[in-house]
Design a protein around this motif. Structure first.
Motif, PDB file in Angstrom:
ATOM      1  N   LEU A  60       0.816  -1.218   0.000  1.00 49.22           N
ATOM      2  CA  LEU A  60       0.000   0.000   0.000  1.00 49.22           C
ATOM      3  C   LEU A  60       0.844   1.260   0.000  1.00 49.22           C
ATOM      4  O   LEU A  60       0.304   2.362   0.021  1.00 49.22           O
ATOM      5  N   GLY A  61       2.163   1.117   0.029  1.00 51.06           N
ATOM      6  CA  GLY A  61       3.064   2.258  -0.092  1.00 51.06           C
ATOM      7  C   GLY A  61       3.429   2.882   1.235  1.00 51.06           C
ATOM      8  O   GLY A  61       2.937   2.505   2.292  1.00 51.06           O
ATOM      9  N   ASP A  62       4.350   3.859   1.135  1.00 58.26           N
ATOM     10  CA  ASP A  62       4.796   4.614   2.306  1.00 58.26           C
ATOM     11  C   ASP A  62       3.899   5.826   2.494  1.00 58.26           C
ATOM     12  O   ASP A  62       3.592   6.528   1.525  1.00 58.26           O
ATOM     13  N   HIS A  63       3.501   6.069   3.728  1.00 57.67           N
ATOM     14  CA  HIS A  63       2.629   7.200   4.039  1.00 57.67           C
ATOM     15  C   HIS A  63       3.142   7.897   5.289  1.00 57.67           C
ATOM     16  O   HIS A  63       3.598   7.261   6.227  1.00 57.67           O
ATOM     17  N   THR A  64       3.051   9.215   5.291  1.00 60.77           N
ATOM     18  CA  THR A  64       3.373  10.009   6.470  1.00 60.77           C
ATOM     19  C   THR A  64       2.060  10.519   7.033  1.00 60.77           C
ATOM     20  O   THR A  64       1.280  11.172   6.331  1.00 60.77           O
ATOM     21  N   LEU A  65       1.821  10.197   8.299  1.00 61.20           N
ATOM     22  CA  LEU A  65       0.569  10.591   8.951  1.00 61.20           C
ATOM     23  C   LEU A  65       0.853  11.651  10.007  1.00 61.20           C
ATOM     24  O   LEU A  65       1.630  11.422  10.930  1.00 61.20           O
ATOM     25  N   ALA A  66       0.220  12.800   9.866  1.00 61.18           N
ATOM     26  CA  ALA A  66       0.296  13.847  10.879  1.00 61.18           C
ATOM     27  C   ALA A  66      -0.719  13.529  11.976  1.00 61.18           C
ATOM     28  O   ALA A  66      -1.485  12.565  11.879  1.00 61.18           O
ATOM     29  N   LEU A  67      -0.740  14.347  13.015  1.00 59.66           N
ATOM     30  CA  LEU A  67      -1.681  14.174  14.116  1.00 59.66           C
ATOM     31  C   LEU A  67      -3.106  14.036  13.586  1.00 59.66           C
ATOM     32  O   LEU A  67      -3.554  14.838  12.768  1.00 59.66           O
ATOM     33  N   ASN A  68      -3.806  13.008  14.039  1.00 57.61           N
ATOM     34  CA  ASN A  68      -5.203  12.703  13.706  1.00 57.61           C
ATOM     35  C   ASN A  68      -5.435  12.270  12.259  1.00 57.61           C
ATOM     36  O   ASN A  68      -6.582  12.091  11.861  1.00 57.61           O
ATOM     37  N   GLU A  69      -4.400  12.089  11.472  1.00 58.49           N
ATOM     38  CA  GLU A  69      -4.576  11.542  10.128  1.00 58.49           C
ATOM     39  C   GLU A  69      -4.591  10.025  10.217  1.00 58.49           C
ATOM     40  O   GLU A  69      -4.116   9.439  11.189  1.00 58.49           O
ATOM     41  N   ASN A  70      -5.138   9.392   9.172  1.00 60.93           N
ATOM     42  CA  ASN A  70      -5.206   7.935   9.190  1.00 60.93           C
ATOM     43  C   ASN A  70      -4.883   7.345   7.833  1.00 60.93           C
ATOM     44  O   ASN A  70      -5.009   8.004   6.804  1.00 60.93           O
ATOM     45  N   GLU A  71      -4.471   6.112   7.862  1.00 59.40           N
ATOM     46  CA  GLU A  71      -4.308   5.276   6.674  1.00 59.40           C
ATOM     47  C   GLU A  71      -5.376   4.217   6.795  1.00 59.40           C
ATOM     48  O   GLU A  71      -5.576   3.643   7.877  1.00 59.40           O
ATOM     49  N   ASN A  72      -6.105   3.948   5.715  1.00 62.52           N
ATOM     50  CA  ASN A  72      -7.160   2.938   5.789  1.00 62.52           C
ATOM     51  C   ASN A  72      -7.285   2.213   4.465  1.00 62.52           C
ATOM     52  O   ASN A  72      -6.921   2.741   3.419  1.00 62.52           O
ATOM     53  N   TRP A  73      -7.766   1.002   4.528  1.00 64.28           N
ATOM     54  CA  TRP A  73      -7.991   0.197   3.343  1.00 64.28           C
ATOM     55  C   TRP A  73      -9.022  -0.863   3.681  1.00 64.28           C
ATOM     56  O   TRP A  73      -9.311  -1.120   4.840  1.00 64.28           O
ATOM     57  N   SER A  74      -9.595  -1.452   2.641  1.00 63.21           N
ATOM     58  CA  SER A  74     -10.560  -2.520   2.846  1.00 63.21           C
ATOM     59  C   SER A  74     -10.243  -3.663   1.885  1.00 63.21           C
ATOM     60  O   SER A  74      -9.605  -3.460   0.854  1.00 63.21           O
ATOM     61  N   PHE A  75     -10.713  -4.849   2.228  1.00 61.76           N
ATOM     62  CA  PHE A  75     -10.384  -6.023   1.429  1.00 61.76           C
ATOM     63  C   PHE A  75     -11.327  -7.165   1.774  1.00 61.76           C
ATOM     64  O   PHE A  75     -11.944  -7.183   2.831  1.00 61.76           O
TER      65      PHE A  75
END
Length: 154
Positions: A60-75
């Motif tokens: 799903l790749g590299d992600h930088t999350l700041a305060l209160n950000e999210n990474e999400n996915w479904s499958f």
């Protein structure tokens, strides 16, 4: 011949051009022959964190999350219920962690829905004290279970 037909039907239902639906997963409707899951990783720290989520089939790749950000996915979970996603985390280059964010050791802490068209949900909360999993996005610490700690980079 019956095995071939079953295999063909299974592949039609479980394979598509994009098996990972990025956003929005909260309201996503997908028909899966088995369980449908939505996973959320929230940063609850003032500092940004770097996250990389992978499975055997998907990066799903590299992600930088700041305060209160999210990474999400479904499958859609596979027929053998062996679907496994793991994540690598980095915080300020001084702390790291890597562990499974979806497998059958984490699902007991998640919210399993029995509606085959709606996603079961699993929430991860990343804090400076460690990694917490829960069935709902509730105020900390209600409903959260700590499963992992940060490691110092040596």
């Amino acid at each position: 011949m019956k095995s071939f037909i079953f295999l063909f039907i299974y592949l039609v239902f479980t394979t598509n051009a994009s098996p990972i639906a990025k956003t929005p997963t909260a309201n996503a409707l997908k028909i899966c022959p088995w369980d449908f899951w939505a996973i959320y990783i929230y940063n609850a720290m003032n500092d940004p964190i770097h996250v990389n989520v992978k499975s055997e089939d998907d990066d799903l790749g590299d992600h930088t999350l700041a305060l209160n950000e999210n990474e999400n996915w479904s499958f859609c979970e596979n027929i053998w219920k062996t679907t496994f996603f793991y994540a690598s985390f980095n915080w300020n280059g001084s702390r790291t962690a890597s562990f499974g964010v979806f497998d059958h050791t984490t699902t007991p802490h998640c919210l399993k829905t029995w509606n085959f068209r709606k996603a079961s949900k699993c929430f991860w909360l990343v804090r400076d004290t460690g990694f917490y999993v829960g069935p709902h996005l509730t105020p900390f610490p209600d409903g959260w279970t700590k499963l992992h700690d940060w490691s110092l980079v040596t």
